[in-house]
Design a protein around this motif. Structure first.
Motif, PDB file in Angstrom:
ATOM      1  N   ILE A   2       0.829  -1.200   0.000  1.00  0.00           N
ATOM      2  CA  ILE A   2       0.000   0.000   0.000  1.00  0.00           C
ATOM      3  C   ILE A   2       0.862   1.247   0.000  1.00  0.00           C
ATOM      4  CG2 ILE A   2      -1.651   1.332   1.363  1.00  0.00           C
ATOM      5  CD1 ILE A   2      -2.937  -1.321   2.144  1.00  0.00           C
ATOM      6  N   VAL A   3       1.957   1.234   0.770  1.00  0.00           N
ATOM      7  CA  VAL A   3       2.843   2.401   0.823  1.00  0.00           C
ATOM      8  C   VAL A   3       3.483   2.632  -0.537  1.00  0.00           C
ATOM      9  CG1 VAL A   3       4.963   3.309   1.848  1.00  0.00           C
ATOM     10  CG2 VAL A   3       3.282   2.201   3.290  1.00  0.00           C
ATOM     11  N   ILE A   4       3.870   1.574  -1.219  1.00  0.00           N
ATOM     12  CA  ILE A   4       4.470   1.720  -2.552  1.00  0.00           C
ATOM     13  C   ILE A   4       3.470   2.344  -3.512  1.00  0.00           C
ATOM     14  CG2 ILE A   4       5.354   0.435  -4.547  1.00  0.00           C
ATOM     15  CD1 ILE A   4       6.492  -1.589  -2.510  1.00  0.00           C
ATOM     16  N   GLN A   5       2.257   1.849  -3.514  1.00  0.00           N
ATOM     17  CA  GLN A   5       1.228   2.379  -4.401  1.00  0.00           C
ATOM     18  C   GLN A   5       0.872   3.812  -4.037  1.00  0.00           C
ATOM     19  OE1 GLN A   5       0.921   1.051  -6.971  1.00  0.00           O
ATOM     20  NE2 GLN A   5      -1.104   0.891  -7.786  1.00  0.00           N
ATOM     21  N   ALA A  15      -6.520   4.447   1.033  1.00  0.00           N
ATOM     22  CA  ALA A  15      -5.293   3.672   1.195  1.00  0.00           C
ATOM     23  C   ALA A  15      -4.118   4.589   1.495  1.00  0.00           C
ATOM     24  CB  ALA A  15      -5.014   2.881  -0.075  1.00  0.00           C
ATOM     25  N   GLY A  16      -3.193   4.088   2.271  1.00  0.00           N
ATOM     26  CA  GLY A  16      -1.999   4.847   2.593  1.00  0.00           C
ATOM     27  C   GLY A  16      -1.981   5.267   4.048  1.00  0.00           C
ATOM     28  N   ILE A  17      -0.937   6.010   4.399  1.00  0.00           N
ATOM     29  CA  ILE A  17      -0.792   6.512   5.763  1.00  0.00           C
ATOM     30  C   ILE A  17      -1.552   7.825   5.828  1.00  0.00           C
ATOM     31  CG2 ILE A  17       0.850   7.206   7.534  1.00  0.00           C
ATOM     32  CD1 ILE A  17       2.983   5.629   5.911  1.00  0.00           C
ATOM     33  N   ARG A  18      -2.672   7.833   6.504  1.00  0.00           N
ATOM     34  CA  ARG A  18      -3.533   9.011   6.527  1.00  0.00           C
ATOM     35  C   ARG A  18      -3.334   9.794   7.827  1.00  0.00           C
ATOM     36  NH1 ARG A  18      -5.994   4.819   4.634  1.00  0.00           N
ATOM     37  NH2 ARG A  18      -7.172   4.399   6.501  1.00  0.00           N
ATOM     38  N   LEU A  19      -2.196  10.456   7.919  1.00  0.00           N
ATOM     39  CA  LEU A  19      -1.919  11.324   9.048  1.00  0.00           C
ATOM     40  C   LEU A  19      -2.118  12.767   8.580  1.00  0.00           C
ATOM     41  CD1 LEU A  19       1.278   9.512  10.334  1.00  0.00           C
ATOM     42  CD2 LEU A  19      -0.987   9.466  11.366  1.00  0.00           C
ATOM     43  N   PRO A  20      -2.485  13.673   9.485  1.00  0.00           N
ATOM     44  CA  PRO A  20      -2.775  15.051   9.067  1.00  0.00           C
ATOM     45  C   PRO A  20      -1.658  15.705   8.247  1.00  0.00           C
ATOM     46  CG  PRO A  20      -3.482  14.726  11.319  1.00  0.00           C
ATOM     47  CD  PRO A  20      -2.756  13.469  10.907  1.00  0.00           C
ATOM     48  N   ALA A  21      -0.405  15.488   8.616  1.00  0.00           N
ATOM     49  CA  ALA A  21       0.703  16.118   7.891  1.00  0.00           C
ATOM     50  C   ALA A  21       0.786  15.623   6.449  1.00  0.00           C
ATOM     51  CB  ALA A  21       2.023  15.838   8.611  1.00  0.00           C
ATOM     52  N   LEU A  22       0.405  14.388   6.213  1.00  0.00           N
ATOM     53  CA  LEU A  22       0.473  13.824   4.868  1.00  0.00           C
ATOM     54  C   LEU A  22      -0.740  14.199   4.022  1.00  0.00           C
ATOM     55  CD1 LEU A  22       2.511  12.041   6.505  1.00  0.00           C
ATOM     56  CD2 LEU A  22       2.044  10.296   4.841  1.00  0.00           C
ATOM     57  N   MET A  23      -1.822  14.579   4.661  1.00  0.00           N
ATOM     58  CA  MET A  23      -3.053  14.908   3.941  1.00  0.00           C
ATOM     59  C   MET A  23      -3.108  16.378   3.518  1.00  0.00           C
ATOM     60  SD  MET A  23      -4.591  12.031   3.736  1.00  0.00           S
ATOM     61  CE  MET A  23      -6.230  12.455   3.191  1.00  0.00           C
ATOM     62  N   LYS A  24      -2.103  17.177   3.869  1.00  0.00           N
ATOM     63  CA  LYS A  24      -2.135  18.611   3.567  1.00  0.00           C
ATOM     64  C   LYS A  24      -2.042  18.917   2.080  1.00  0.00           C
ATOM     65  CE  LYS A  24      -0.534  20.305   7.993  1.00  0.00           C
ATOM     66  NZ  LYS A  24      -1.607  21.138   8.456  1.00  0.00           N
ATOM     67  N   SER A  25      -1.253  18.144   1.348  1.00  0.00           N
ATOM     68  CA  SER A  25      -1.102  18.394  -0.084  1.00  0.00           C
ATOM     69  C   SER A  25      -0.650  17.116  -0.777  1.00  0.00           C
ATOM     70  CB  SER A  25      -0.067  19.502  -0.338  1.00  0.00           C
ATOM     71  OG  SER A  25       1.228  19.042  -0.010  1.00  0.00           O
ATOM     72  N   ASP A  26      -0.737  17.128  -2.113  1.00  0.00           N
ATOM     73  CA  ASP A  26      -0.271  15.969  -2.876  1.00  0.00           C
ATOM     74  C   ASP A  26       1.236  15.810  -2.734  1.00  0.00           C
ATOM     75  OD1 ASP A  26      -2.628  16.405  -5.604  1.00  0.00           O
ATOM     76  OD2 ASP A  26      -2.800  15.280  -3.735  1.00  0.00           O
ATOM     77  N   GLY A  32       5.977  12.020   1.943  1.00  0.00           N
ATOM     78  CA  GLY A  32       5.849  11.180   3.128  1.00  0.00           C
ATOM     79  C   GLY A  32       5.833   9.702   2.807  1.00  0.00           C
ATOM     80  N   HIS A  33       5.104   9.328   1.779  1.00  0.00           N
ATOM     81  CA  HIS A  33       5.012   7.915   1.423  1.00  0.00           C
ATOM     82  C   HIS A  33       6.297   7.393   0.787  1.00  0.00           C
ATOM     83  CE1 HIS A  33       0.770   8.335   2.339  1.00  0.00           C
ATOM     84  NE2 HIS A  33       0.778   7.013   2.467  1.00  0.00           N
ATOM     85  N   THR A  34       7.007   8.248   0.060  1.00  0.00           N
ATOM     86  CA  THR A  34       8.291   7.828  -0.496  1.00  0.00           C
ATOM     87  C   THR A  34       9.291   7.588   0.623  1.00  0.00           C
ATOM     88  OG1 THR A  34       7.873   9.019  -2.542  1.00  0.00           O
ATOM     89  CG2 THR A  34      10.164   8.470  -2.057  1.00  0.00           C
ATOM     90  N   ALA A  35       9.327   8.488   1.594  1.00  0.00           N
ATOM     91  CA  ALA A  35      10.229   8.306   2.747  1.00  0.00           C
ATOM     92  C   ALA A  35       9.819   7.072   3.550  1.00  0.00           C
ATOM     93  CB  ALA A  35      10.208   9.555   3.619  1.00  0.00           C
ATOM     94  N   ALA A  36       8.525   6.870   3.709  1.00  0.00           N
ATOM     95  CA  ALA A  36       8.039   5.697   4.450  1.00  0.00           C
ATOM     96  C   ALA A  36       8.415   4.409   3.738  1.00  0.00           C
ATOM     97  CB  ALA A  36       6.524   5.783   4.625  1.00  0.00           C
ATOM     98  N   ARG A  37       8.321   4.425   2.426  1.00  0.00           N
ATOM     99  CA  ARG A  37       8.669   3.229   1.650  1.00  0.00           C
ATOM    100  C   ARG A  37      10.135   2.862   1.862  1.00  0.00           C
ATOM    101  NH1 ARG A  37       7.962   3.785  -4.593  1.00  0.00           N
ATOM    102  NH2 ARG A  37       9.863   4.957  -4.332  1.00  0.00           N
ATOM    103  N   LYS A  38      11.002   3.873   1.859  1.00  0.00           N
ATOM    104  CA  LYS A  38      12.429   3.608   2.060  1.00  0.00           C
ATOM    105  C   LYS A  38      12.703   3.116   3.482  1.00  0.00           C
ATOM    106  CE  LYS A  38      13.817   6.935  -1.411  1.00  0.00           C
ATOM    107  NZ  LYS A  38      14.390   8.245  -1.669  1.00  0.00           N
TER     108      LYS A  38
END
Length: 101
Positions: A2-5, A15-26, A32-38
């Motif tokens: 899910i993080v990769i997608q 789908a994905g990590i739905r934290l307020p900081a990540l939902m602010k913009s595309d 955030g998801h690229t860093a999480a994937r790594k």
């Protein structure tokens, strides 16, 4: 998976990590998801390793349960670490992908 997608697309409310900081913009979502994937890769390999090692120990219940407990601790730790990494990357405000991609 899910993080990769999620690191490849726009914000998703399903789908994905739905934290307020990540939902602010595309951009924050992708960063955030690229860093999480790594950050998730070592945890994924460790989890696979524990799963493989635990297979022969299924006949020894005490060891098997201990390995399952270790896997659970690893999973919870990975969720915490990946969430912190994702939020920090999103708050850093850098854009990992160019607007054309």
């Amino acid at each position: 998976m899910i993080v990769i997608q999620a690191s490849r697309g726009e914000r998703s409310y399903l789908a994905g990590i739905r934290l307020p900081a990540l939902m602010k913009s595309d951009g924050a979502w992708r960063s955030g998801h690229t860093a999480a994937r790594k950050a998730l890769v070592p945890f994924a390999w460790a989890g696979i390793g524990i799963a493989v090692v635990s297979i022969p120990f299924q006949v020894i219940p005490v060891v098997y349960v201990c390995l399952l407990g270790l896997w659970l601790v690893l999973t919870i730790l990975s969720l915490a670490v990946v969430s912190v990494v994702a939020v920090r990357a999103a708050k850093a405000g850098y854009e990992v992908f160019s607007p054309e991609s």
